[in-house]
Design an enzyme around this catalytic site. Sequence first.
Site, PDB file in Angstrom:
ATOM      1  N   HIS A  13      17.492  27.302  67.701  1.00 58.06           N
ATOM      2  CA  HIS A  13      18.872  27.775  67.807  1.00 58.06           C
ATOM      3  C   HIS A  13      19.138  28.424  69.152  1.00 58.06           C
ATOM      4  O   HIS A  13      18.214  28.771  69.885  1.00 58.06           O
ATOM      5  CB  HIS A  13      19.227  28.755  66.676  1.00 58.06           C
ATOM      6  CG  HIS A  13      18.422  30.021  66.643  1.00 58.06           C
ATOM      7  ND1 HIS A  13      17.327  30.204  65.836  1.00 58.06           N
ATOM      8  CD2 HIS A  13      18.564  31.190  67.328  1.00 58.06           C
ATOM      9  CE1 HIS A  13      16.835  31.423  66.010  1.00 58.06           C
ATOM     10  NE2 HIS A  13      17.568  32.048  66.912  1.00 58.06           N
ATOM     11  N   HIS A  86      19.946  34.445  73.764  1.00 60.58           N
ATOM     12  CA  HIS A  86      18.575  33.925  73.781  1.00 60.58           C
ATOM     13  C   HIS A  86      18.529  32.471  73.333  1.00 60.58           C
ATOM     14  O   HIS A  86      19.482  31.963  72.741  1.00 60.58           O
ATOM     15  CB  HIS A  86      17.645  34.781  72.908  1.00 60.58           C
ATOM     16  CG  HIS A  86      17.961  34.772  71.443  1.00 60.58           C
ATOM     17  ND1 HIS A  86      18.837  35.656  70.859  1.00 60.58           N
ATOM     18  CD2 HIS A  86      17.525  33.972  70.435  1.00 60.58           C
ATOM     19  CE1 HIS A  86      18.910  35.413  69.556  1.00 60.58           C
ATOM     20  NE2 HIS A  86      18.131  34.390  69.263  1.00 60.58           N
ATOM     21  N   GLU A 135      13.051  33.450  72.348  1.00 61.82           N
ATOM     22  CA  GLU A 135      12.533  33.799  71.029  1.00 61.82           C
ATOM     23  C   GLU A 135      11.622  32.663  70.579  1.00 61.82           C
ATOM     24  O   GLU A 135      11.999  31.489  70.672  1.00 61.82           O
ATOM     25  CB  GLU A 135      13.693  33.959  70.035  1.00 61.82           C
ATOM     26  CG  GLU A 135      13.253  34.255  68.605  1.00 61.82           C
ATOM     27  CD  GLU A 135      14.444  34.343  67.626  1.00 61.82           C
ATOM     28  OE1 GLU A 135      15.551  33.940  67.989  1.00 61.82           O
ATOM     29  OE2 GLU A 135      14.217  34.824  66.499  1.00 61.82           O
TER      30      GLU A 135
HETATM   31 CO    CO Z   1      17.458  34.111  67.246  1.00 56.82          CO
END
Ligand code: CO
Length: 145
Positions: A13, A86, A135
Amino acid sequence: MSADAFSIGPLNHVGIAVPDIDAAIDVYRRVFGCTDITSPKDLAPQGVTFAFVNLPSGQVELIQPLGDSSPIVKFLERNPKGGQHHLCFEVEDIDAACVIMAERGMRVLGAPRIGAHGTLVVFLHPSDAGGVLIELMETPKEGAH
Ligand code: CO
């Protein structure tokens, strides 16, 4: 896993920090026509309220600060309208990934914690990755949601 064989997996994502998650959801629903958006949920350990916009290619993660000590409060002070926060890539084994990332000179920010998908996640310092906060999340096991 040998360190040589390590690579990141799929882009899971893109994280977008927003000051008002309901307003952001409304934009994705009304303006972009997205129909598959999860209800906002609080994730206290990460200091965020999150919702996922599900797309055929992956997800957009909308995150709003939860509490004054939220890690995205400062980001929103610099970017009051919100912004890209992120990128999240999947990895098979988060502990192995942490070791290998450190060996490759990345600053791993803290120990793995449970993330929005219910699996362990860890963040890498943006200065080590072209200015982008990364991440890493352990891929959900087969059968998990
Ligand atoms: Co995230």
